[in-house]
Motif scaffolding. Sequence first.
Motif, PDB file in Angstrom:
ATOM      1  N   ARG A 205      64.262  34.927  30.714  1.00 54.59           N
ATOM      2  CA  ARG A 205      63.481  35.316  31.998  1.00 54.59           C
ATOM      3  C   ARG A 205      63.506  36.620  32.155  1.00 54.59           C
ATOM      4  O   ARG A 205      62.530  37.397  32.751  1.00 54.59           O
ATOM      5  N   SER A 281      60.590  33.764  36.791  1.00 61.31           N
ATOM      6  CA  SER A 281      61.302  32.836  37.366  1.00 61.31           C
ATOM      7  C   SER A 281      60.477  31.371  37.804  1.00 61.31           C
ATOM      8  O   SER A 281      60.787  30.397  37.566  1.00 61.31           O
ATOM      9  N   ALA A 282      59.004  31.793  38.322  1.00 60.64           N
ATOM     10  CA  ALA A 282      58.432  30.615  38.603  1.00 60.64           C
ATOM     11  C   ALA A 282      57.943  29.903  37.225  1.00 60.64           C
ATOM     12  O   ALA A 282      57.974  28.502  37.488  1.00 60.64           O
ATOM     13  N   TRP A 284      59.724  29.619  34.690  1.00 58.23           N
ATOM     14  CA  TRP A 284      61.079  28.782  34.130  1.00 58.23           C
ATOM     15  C   TRP A 284      61.012  27.773  35.066  1.00 58.23           C
ATOM     16  O   TRP A 284      61.327  26.573  34.530  1.00 58.23           O
ATOM     17  N   GLU A 285      60.700  27.906  36.287  1.00 55.19           N
ATOM     18  CA  GLU A 285      61.073  26.592  37.140  1.00 55.19           C
ATOM     19  C   GLU A 285      59.864  25.542  37.080  1.00 55.19           C
ATOM     20  O   GLU A 285      60.197  24.340  36.695  1.00 55.19           O
ATOM     21  N   GLU A 288      60.610  23.909  33.736  1.00 56.84           N
ATOM     22  CA  GLU A 288      61.682  22.910  33.933  1.00 56.84           C
ATOM     23  C   GLU A 288      61.476  21.623  34.777  1.00 56.84           C
ATOM     24  O   GLU A 288      61.776  20.366  34.492  1.00 56.84           O
ATOM     25  N   SER A 289      60.522  21.776  35.514  1.00 58.21           N
ATOM     26  CA  SER A 289      60.011  20.406  36.408  1.00 58.21           C
ATOM     27  C   SER A 289      59.018  19.467  35.613  1.00 58.21           C
ATOM     28  O   SER A 289      58.947  18.408  35.882  1.00 58.21           O
ATOM     29  N   ALA A 385      65.479  20.388  31.435  1.00 53.67           N
ATOM     30  CA  ALA A 385      64.598  19.663  32.007  1.00 53.67           C
ATOM     31  C   ALA A 385      64.520  18.098  31.402  1.00 53.67           C
ATOM     32  O   ALA A 385      64.612  17.075  32.297  1.00 53.67           O
TER      33      ALA A 385
END
Length: 403
Positions: A205, A281-282, A284-285, A288-289, A385
């Motif tokens: 990232r 970062s957004a 990647w998050e 993961e969610s 995840a």
Amino acid sequence: MILALVLVPLAIATGVGLIALWPDGEIPDAGIVDVGAEFRDAEVVSARPVDCEGANEDRRPDGTIPPTVPCGDVVARVTEGAERGLEVQVYSPTTVPVGELSPGTPIVLVRYPATETEPAIWVWQDFNRALPLGALSGAYAIVVIAVAGMRGLRSLLGLGFAFAIIGPFMLPALLEGGDPALVGLVASSAIMFVVLYLAHGFSHRTTTALLGTLVGLGVTAGLGTVAARMAHLDGINGEDTYQLALLTGHLTEGGLRGIFLAGVILAGLGVLNDVTITQASAVWELRESDPGASRRTLFSRGMRIGRDHIASTVYTMAFAYAGAALPVMLLLQVYQRPLIPTITSGEFAEEIARTAVGSIGLVLAIPLTTLISVLVVTAQPAVRARHRHRDVEPHGHSHAHAG
């Protein structure tokens, strides 16, 4: 591997640029600096109001110079150097109220050495602000480290590296006649290669955010070059920049257009870094969610975040420039000039172009960074995840595992 194939050549090019453009340390001698002048720290012993002879800087709105103006008769004690303990008499300028010169106030004096016909002369220079500014800087560092921990400390170290590039490399290289746009790009790239990895660590990232930042810098440099030529911006918009152009020999060679370009690149560096690392970062998050989300879905969700960020950062840049130009805007209000000629002239034109170019580079960097992030994150298995949602019990209770 693909990221490495893209970034390694850019890193090599940045290193080669630093070596090729590194200044030799010989700043052009303009012939106006008195090398014999010495700056000395001092403290006020006493001060009293007196009348001094009017000078050019005391000129009234009607153009006349008053015969006398209020100033301060100051007795100061030198606190450093061979003259430590010596008490001298100087006159403070009209802009410094005598009431602010209480005994013990730290100030800075200039000592001009004696000549064959004249004794040494001491002149008021300014207040010594080292203590309050040092305290503010220390408080800032403490707050950053207290809130952000080691990442905050690494960010401060990165900030120190940035100024180590700007001071020893960028400014001398510009004064020695290096291509300003190239110097600005090389310096900014070198700063970003170090500060991003230092603050956020080595990861996909961070590398993605770095690539988006470098693309944004390239876009900003290209647009800045076009805008400067189309709008005939030569970088000379006031007495200070005129003096700089005169002393550096750029008065009849396109002015300081290149310095303007370097300033545009450097000015947008912090905000550009902010939006690219946030977008990476957004994504990647989001991945993961929702590990099963398609690339189109991830990009769409990431851009919903990016659009909010675009709005706030455009305001940030515009208001930052407006705050810096506030004295000029107030002065133009006093002159009561028409709106259109005002905002298209000189300094205002430069600020508008700087804001527009920086904002365009910033806005384009967000979808580019989001797209690169989506391509990179979906090329990796969503191990974290899947692991997080692995153990789900029959009654809806889940066991989330860190890692």
